[in-house]
Design an enzyme around this catalytic site. Structure first.
Site, PDB file in Angstrom:
ATOM      1  N   ASP A   1     -80.056-103.490  15.079  1.00 39.15           N
ATOM      2  CA  ASP A   1     -79.373-104.270  14.030  1.00 39.15           C
ATOM      3  C   ASP A   1     -78.744-105.546  14.585  1.00 39.15           C
ATOM      4  O   ASP A   1     -78.489-106.491  13.832  1.00 39.15           O
ATOM      5  CB  ASP A   1     -78.259-103.428  13.388  1.00 39.15           C
ATOM      6  CG  ASP A   1     -78.794-102.158  12.775  1.00 39.15           C
ATOM      7  OD1 ASP A   1     -79.944-102.153  12.338  1.00 39.15           O
ATOM      8  OD2 ASP A   1     -78.050-101.161  12.761  1.00 39.15           O
TER       9      ASP A   1
ATOM     10  N   ILE B   1     -87.492 -99.892  18.271  1.00 39.30           N
ATOM     11  CA  ILE B   1     -87.140 -99.044  17.108  1.00 39.30           C
ATOM     12  C   ILE B   1     -87.999 -99.445  15.897  1.00 39.30           C
ATOM     13  O   ILE B   1     -88.624 -98.593  15.273  1.00 39.30           O
ATOM     14  CB  ILE B   1     -85.640 -99.182  16.739  1.00 39.30           C
ATOM     15  CG1 ILE B   1     -84.740 -99.091  17.976  1.00 39.30           C
ATOM     16  CG2 ILE B   1     -85.246 -98.159  15.666  1.00 39.30           C
ATOM     17  CD1 ILE B   1     -84.554 -97.760  18.599  1.00 39.30           C
TER      18      ILE B   1
ATOM     19  N   ARG C   1     -81.314 -97.107   1.346  1.00 38.54           N
ATOM     20  CA  ARG C   1     -81.969 -96.047   2.088  1.00 38.54           C
ATOM     21  C   ARG C   1     -81.085 -94.799   2.168  1.00 38.54           C
ATOM     22  O   ARG C   1     -81.539 -93.669   2.100  1.00 38.54           O
ATOM     23  CB  ARG C   1     -82.243 -96.575   3.491  1.00 38.54           C
ATOM     24  CG  ARG C   1     -83.069 -95.660   4.298  1.00 38.54           C
ATOM     25  CD  ARG C   1     -83.905 -96.384   5.297  1.00 38.54           C
ATOM     26  NE  ARG C   1     -84.783 -95.457   5.944  1.00 38.54           N
ATOM     27  CZ  ARG C   1     -85.935 -95.076   5.444  1.00 38.54           C
ATOM     28  NH1 ARG C   1     -86.359 -95.557   4.308  1.00 38.54           N
ATOM     29  NH2 ARG C   1     -86.684 -94.206   6.080  1.00 38.54           N
TER      30      ARG C   1
ATOM     31  N   CYS D   1     -83.836-101.735   3.435  1.00 36.89           N
ATOM     32  CA  CYS D   1     -84.495-102.898   4.028  1.00 36.89           C
ATOM     33  C   CYS D   1     -85.889-102.526   4.489  1.00 36.89           C
ATOM     34  O   CYS D   1     -86.083-101.467   5.093  1.00 36.89           O
ATOM     35  CB  CYS D   1     -83.711-103.385   5.246  1.00 36.89           C
ATOM     36  SG  CYS D   1     -82.157-104.170   4.845  1.00 36.89           S
TER      37      CYS D   1
ATOM     38  N   ARG E   1     -75.162-106.164   0.636  1.00 37.60           N
ATOM     39  CA  ARG E   1     -75.239-104.718   0.885  1.00 37.60           C
ATOM     40  C   ARG E   1     -74.387-104.315   2.088  1.00 37.60           C
ATOM     41  O   ARG E   1     -74.003-103.158   2.207  1.00 37.60           O
ATOM     42  CB  ARG E   1     -76.693-104.293   1.157  1.00 37.60           C
ATOM     43  CG  ARG E   1     -77.559-104.263  -0.078  1.00 37.60           C
ATOM     44  CD  ARG E   1     -78.873-103.565   0.219  1.00 37.60           C
ATOM     45  NE  ARG E   1     -78.630-102.421   1.058  1.00 37.60           N
ATOM     46  CZ  ARG E   1     -79.382-102.048   2.095  1.00 37.60           C
ATOM     47  NH1 ARG E   1     -80.447-102.731   2.400  1.00 37.60           N
ATOM     48  NH2 ARG E   1     -79.082-100.985   2.811  1.00 37.60           N
TER      49      ARG E   1
ATOM     50  N   ARG F   1     -90.917 -96.811   7.491  1.00 39.45           N
ATOM     51  CA  ARG F   1     -89.713 -96.032   7.822  1.00 39.45           C
ATOM     52  C   ARG F   1     -89.878 -94.620   7.276  1.00 39.45           C
ATOM     53  O   ARG F   1     -89.299 -94.258   6.257  1.00 39.45           O
ATOM     54  CB  ARG F   1     -88.458 -96.691   7.245  1.00 39.45           C
ATOM     55  CG  ARG F   1     -88.178 -98.059   7.841  1.00 39.45           C
ATOM     56  CD  ARG F   1     -86.947 -98.707   7.247  1.00 39.45           C
ATOM     57  NE  ARG F   1     -85.696 -98.181   7.773  1.00 39.45           N
ATOM     58  CZ  ARG F   1     -84.488 -98.584   7.374  1.00 39.45           C
ATOM     59  NH1 ARG F   1     -84.385 -99.496   6.429  1.00 39.45           N
ATOM     60  NH2 ARG F   1     -83.399 -98.076   7.896  1.00 39.45           N
ATOM     61  N   PRO F   2     -90.691 -93.795   7.974  1.00 36.21           N
ATOM     62  CA  PRO F   2     -90.951 -92.450   7.464  1.00 36.21           C
ATOM     63  C   PRO F   2     -89.701 -91.572   7.496  1.00 36.21           C
ATOM     64  O   PRO F   2     -88.740 -91.897   8.206  1.00 36.21           O
ATOM     65  CB  PRO F   2     -92.004 -91.902   8.436  1.00 36.21           C
ATOM     66  CG  PRO F   2     -91.866 -92.696   9.683  1.00 36.21           C
ATOM     67  CD  PRO F   2     -91.338 -94.046   9.276  1.00 36.21           C
ATOM     68  N   ILE F   3     -89.716 -90.458   6.730  1.00 35.26           N
ATOM     69  CA  ILE F   3     -88.583 -89.510   6.791  1.00 35.26           C
ATOM     70  C   ILE F   3     -89.084 -88.108   7.152  1.00 35.26           C
ATOM     71  O   ILE F   3     -88.471 -87.110   6.800  1.00 35.26           O
ATOM     72  CB  ILE F   3     -87.745 -89.499   5.492  1.00 35.26           C
ATOM     73  CG1 ILE F   3     -88.587 -89.092   4.275  1.00 35.26           C
ATOM     74  CG2 ILE F   3     -87.089 -90.835   5.223  1.00 35.26           C
ATOM     75  CD1 ILE F   3     -87.703 -88.685   3.089  1.00 35.26           C
ATOM     76  N   ASP F   4     -90.236 -88.074   7.859  1.00 35.70           N
ATOM     77  CA  ASP F   4     -90.829 -86.787   8.207  1.00 35.70           C
ATOM     78  C   ASP F   4     -89.877 -85.890   9.014  1.00 35.70           C
ATOM     79  O   ASP F   4     -89.854 -84.670   8.821  1.00 35.70           O
ATOM     80  CB  ASP F   4     -92.139 -87.003   8.991  1.00 35.70           C
ATOM     81  CG  ASP F   4     -91.937 -87.882  10.214  1.00 35.70           C
ATOM     82  OD1 ASP F   4     -91.310 -88.949  10.087  1.00 35.70           O
ATOM     83  OD2 ASP F   4     -92.379 -87.494  11.309  1.00 35.70           O
TER      84      ASP F   4
ATOM     85  N   LYS G   1     -70.360 -99.740   7.568  1.00 33.34           N
ATOM     86  CA  LYS G   1     -71.329 -99.494   6.478  1.00 33.34           C
ATOM     87  C   LYS G   1     -72.129 -98.224   6.748  1.00 33.34           C
ATOM     88  O   LYS G   1     -72.281 -97.373   5.870  1.00 33.34           O
ATOM     89  CB  LYS G   1     -72.290-100.669   6.328  1.00 33.34           C
ATOM     90  CG  LYS G   1     -73.543-100.322   5.525  1.00 33.34           C
ATOM     91  CD  LYS G   1     -74.494-101.460   5.406  1.00 33.34           C
ATOM     92  CE  LYS G   1     -75.819-101.385   6.049  1.00 33.34           C
ATOM     93  NZ  LYS G   1     -76.715-100.312   6.054  1.00 33.34           N
ATOM     94  N   ASN G   2     -72.653 -98.101   7.966  1.00 38.08           N
ATOM     95  CA  ASN G   2     -73.550 -96.971   8.206  1.00 38.08           C
ATOM     96  C   ASN G   2     -72.807 -95.640   8.305  1.00 38.08           C
ATOM     97  O   ASN G   2     -73.426 -94.581   8.227  1.00 38.08           O
ATOM     98  CB  ASN G   2     -74.444 -97.246   9.422  1.00 38.08           C
ATOM     99  CG  ASN G   2     -75.504 -98.301   9.079  1.00 38.08           C
ATOM    100  OD1 ASN G   2     -75.725 -98.599   7.902  1.00 38.08           O
ATOM    101  ND2 ASN G   2     -76.140 -98.871  10.088  1.00 38.08           N
TER     102      ASN G   2
END
Ligand code: EPU
Length: 419
Positions: A306, A328, A92, A116, A398, A121-124, A22-23
């Site tokens: 996970d 994490i 995401r 999820c 998902r 869950r920042p994306i900086d 999936k990832n």
């Protein structure tokens, strides 16, 4: 509303084949729009995230053809469009279109991606990386607007070895002028898979799987045919299911080296494993007591965050107190509350949880609060006496291909029901 019901307590046996990752696929699909020719992917899992990404491709006028586990993505007639439809917020990984569109068009407007909820869950780091390549970033009315006259290679140090930031910057850099160096890059196998596909298309990416990735910009990418790596988290879920419920189960289409941290912990717990080149056989002697373990999640090759969720269900069956510490996602413990509804004795004190075993589990109504919480509840439901009813199964859909079919083949009593 649909739920999953499991009549637990059955011993499982047989063979299960793991689907494509999936990832990986959620990054391979956005990356496939970078070329001028079709990309064909094999081993595509039938999961709702792939459906959502295919819908996003259609917004961009990219042709998508599915046949079994194959998908062909043809970007020949691609048109640049703002990605502000609600579908973008369903997962995401839609944020990989930031890197891909920025590389291809020098601009992108995209709604804040969803996915999820595992705490903040920042994306900086993604955005800093794009800025380092020459993009301007604005946040306007719930959407990111990224623009660059041209992207120029740069040296980017990631404060955290983020999977998403590594992939997004790597994707954005394929057309950047000159050399991009990503330092403290994440080393997850999915990053190697995406770089392998991009290199087949003509990109110049080296160092994937190490902490320094070098991307030399090119002028054009073509198409390719690519086989996706097996899903190590799905494999881990079935290994855990087998360890909990099976006398003997063979898990096929795995890359055992992707699962070393889990294999070490299952062995420490007292599960016998036979490890082949592309399969693992789990053998369980139900007369033997299982041992408690301490787990600390880490970036790859450490113990995957996970996997800690499904494994927690197994830890309810070991003889003594186990501990899980998250480095994490400090808040990734919602599954513990749900497990307690089935009779488990877990206590959460973020970023850790303790699990007192062994506790018999009893069927009840529970909620999949996120994808891997759902996986944990499936493991627990298979263990529990009586019927377990899992709600909010769209999370499970998902990420788990043919879950009901695969488990039914192993002898489980599991079905979907409208309630
Ligand atoms: N982080 C930041 N800033 C950023 C990016 C990340 O602070 O800009 C932090 C995160 O908050 C987190 C840590 O860095 O604390 C690691 O996050 P990472 O970026 O590596 O995670 P991700 O790319 O958002 C992927 C997987 C997750 C998996 C994590 C960790 C995909 C689509 N998702 O997420 O998978 O848990 O890596 O390995 O690849 C799942 O499959 O259920 C799942 C959630």
């Amino acid at each position: 509303m649909e739920v999953i019901k499991i009549a637990g307590g059955k011993k499982l046996s047989g063979t299960v084949t793991i689907s494509g990752s999936k990832n990986s696929i959620v990054a391979l699909i956005p990356a496939a729009i970078l070329g001028t020719k079709p990309v064909t992917l094999y081993g595509v899992p039938n999961i709702s995230d792939v459906g959502a990404l295919s819908d996003i491709l259609k917004i961009l006028n990219v042709e998508v053809t599915h046949a079994g586990d194959m998908i062909t993505i043809n970007p020949t007639n691609i048109q640049e469009q703002p990605l502000v439809d609600d579908i973008v917020t369903k997962l995401r990984a839609s944020y990989y279109f930031m890197g891909a569109m920025l590389a291809r068009y020098g601009k992108v407007e995209i709604k804040m991606p969803g996915g999820c909820y595992l705490g903040p869950r920042p994306i900086d780091l993604h955005l800093k990386g794009f800025e380092a390549l020459g993009a301007q970033v604005e946040y306007i009315k719930g959407s990111y607007v990224l623009k660059a006259d041209k992207l120029v290679g740069s040296k980017i140090y990631l404060d955290i070895a983020s999977v998403g930031a590594t992939l997004n910057i790597m994707i954005a850099a394929v057309y950047a002028k000159g050399r991009t160096i990503i330092e403290n890059a994440a080393k997850e196998p999915e990053i190697i898979d995406v770089a392998t596909m991009l290199n087949k298309m003509g990109a110049q990416i080296r160092g994937v799987g190490t902490s320094i990735i070098i991307v030399d910009g090119v002028d054009e990418l073509g198409g390719c045919i690519h086989d996706i790596i097996p899903d190590r988290i799905e494999a881990a879920t079935y290994l855990t299911i087998a360890a909990a419920n099976a006398e003997e189960v063979r898990v096929e289409n795995v890359i055992p080296s992707h699962l070393e941290a889990l294999i070490a912990k299952l062995t420490e717990i007292g599960i016998d494993l036979e490890i082949g080149a592309d399969y693992i056989v789990v053998k369980r002697d139900f007369n033997k007591k299982l041992h408690p373990v301490e787990i600390t999640t880490q970036p790859y090759p450490g113990f995957a965050t996970d996997i800690q969720q499904p494994l927690t269900a197994l830890l309810t069956q070991v003889d003594g107190m186990s501990g899980v510490t998250e480095t994490i996602y400090a808040e990734r413990f919602k599954h513990c509350n749900e497990l307690n509804k089935l009779g488990a004795k877990t206590k959460t004190h973020s970023p850790s949880a303790s699990i007192q075993g062994p506790t018999p589990l009893k069927g009840n109504v529970v909620t999949a609060t996120d994808l891997r919480c759902g996986a944990c509840l499936v493991v627990a439901g298979l263990l529990a006496e009586g019927v377990t009813e899992i709600h909010d199964i769209y999370h499970i859909d998902r990420g788990y291909d043919k879950l009901i079919e695969k488990l039914t083949n192993l002898g489980a009593e599991i079905w979907r029901e409208k309630v």
